[in-house]
Design a protein around this motif. Structure first.
Motif, PDB file in Angstrom:
ATOM      1  N   SER A   1     -26.501 -12.755 -50.191  1.00  0.00           N
ATOM      2  CA  SER A   1     -25.608 -13.771 -50.765  1.00  0.00           C
ATOM      3  C   SER A   1     -25.357 -14.891 -49.777  1.00  0.00           C
ATOM      4  O   SER A   1     -25.189 -14.659 -48.580  1.00  0.00           O
ATOM      5  N   LEU A   2     -25.298 -16.101 -50.301  1.00  0.00           N
ATOM      6  CA  LEU A   2     -24.892 -17.261 -49.527  1.00  0.00           C
ATOM      7  C   LEU A   2     -23.418 -17.523 -49.806  1.00  0.00           C
ATOM      8  O   LEU A   2     -22.832 -16.953 -50.725  1.00  0.00           O
TER       9      LEU A   2
ATOM     10  N   ALA B   1     -24.274 -17.595 -54.352  1.00  0.00           N
ATOM     11  CA  ALA B   1     -25.693 -17.721 -54.723  1.00  0.00           C
ATOM     12  C   ALA B   1     -26.491 -16.614 -54.043  1.00  0.00           C
ATOM     13  O   ALA B   1     -26.214 -16.242 -52.900  1.00  0.00           O
ATOM     14  N   ARG B   2     -27.469 -16.065 -54.733  1.00  0.00           N
ATOM     15  CA  ARG B   2     -28.327 -15.003 -54.187  1.00  0.00           C
ATOM     16  C   ARG B   2     -29.705 -15.597 -53.897  1.00  0.00           C
ATOM     17  O   ARG B   2     -30.241 -16.350 -54.705  1.00  0.00           O
ATOM     18  N   VAL B   3     -30.252 -15.248 -52.741  1.00  0.00           N
ATOM     19  CA  VAL B   3     -31.590 -15.695 -52.358  1.00  0.00           C
ATOM     20  C   VAL B   3     -32.322 -14.523 -51.729  1.00  0.00           C
ATOM     21  O   VAL B   3     -31.698 -13.592 -51.216  1.00  0.00           O
ATOM     22  N   PRO B   4     -33.662 -14.566 -51.746  1.00  0.00           N
ATOM     23  CA  PRO B   4     -34.422 -13.508 -51.065  1.00  0.00           C
ATOM     24  C   PRO B   4     -34.101 -13.503 -49.567  1.00  0.00           C
ATOM     25  O   PRO B   4     -33.837 -14.550 -48.974  1.00  0.00           O
ATOM     26  N   LYS B   5     -34.143 -12.321 -48.978  1.00  0.00           N
ATOM     27  CA  LYS B   5     -33.845 -12.219 -47.547  1.00  0.00           C
ATOM     28  C   LYS B   5     -34.863 -12.952 -46.682  1.00  0.00           C
ATOM     29  O   LYS B   5     -34.577 -13.286 -45.537  1.00  0.00           O
TER      30      LYS B   5
ATOM     31  N   ARG C   1     -34.059 -20.633 -45.676  1.00  0.00           N
ATOM     32  CA  ARG C   1     -32.674 -20.964 -45.331  1.00  0.00           C
ATOM     33  C   ARG C   1     -32.058 -19.854 -44.470  1.00  0.00           C
ATOM     34  O   ARG C   1     -31.360 -20.121 -43.491  1.00  0.00           O
TER      35      ARG C   1
ATOM     36  N   ASP D   1     -35.970 -15.945 -47.432  1.00  0.00           N
ATOM     37  CA  ASP D   1     -35.819 -17.366 -47.753  1.00  0.00           C
ATOM     38  C   ASP D   1     -35.750 -18.176 -46.450  1.00  0.00           C
ATOM     39  O   ASP D   1     -35.101 -17.758 -45.489  1.00  0.00           O
TER      40      ASP D   1
ATOM     41  N   GLN E   1     -32.333  -9.144 -51.671  1.00  0.00           N
ATOM     42  CA  GLN E   1     -31.638 -10.427 -51.690  1.00  0.00           C
ATOM     43  C   GLN E   1     -30.366 -10.364 -50.863  1.00  0.00           C
ATOM     44  O   GLN E   1     -29.860  -9.290 -50.550  1.00  0.00           O
TER      45      GLN E   1
END
Length: 89
Positions: free
Chosen positions: A14-15, A19-23, A27, A25, A12
């Motif tokens: 950070s944005l 917020a944490r998202v999968p790499k 976005r 993602d 993951q």
């Protein structure tokens, strides 16, 4: 100087805002692509300064910031009037 946190990222990232998202993602892919385009424009501008391209580069910075900061109102993206201006150009 450390360049790592020793916490592991568990796939993951950070944005802006934490917020944490999968790499993988969409976005992350989107703002990476915007950043690559911005880099190419920077090279073009270094060789041939152009006010219109400089304005597009600013727009791309705003778009990238908007993509990296979901759920915040700090970055609003590109105004509709600016999009219409680009379409006319």
């Amino acid at each position: 100087m450390k360049i790592y946190t020793r916490t592991g990222d568990r796939g993951q990232t950070s944005l802006f805002g934490g917020a944490r998202v999968p790499k993988n993602d969409p976005r992350i892919d989107a703002y990476g692509t915007v950043d690559e385009l911005n880099s190419v424009l920077g090279l073009v501008l270094a060789m041939e300064p152009d006010a219109q391209l400089l304005a597009v580069q600013r727009d791309l910075f705003e778009i990238g910031a908007h993509l990296a900061s979901p759920g915040t109102s700090r970055f609003t993206g590109v105004e509709a009037s600016r999009i219409e201006e680009l379409e006319r150009a």
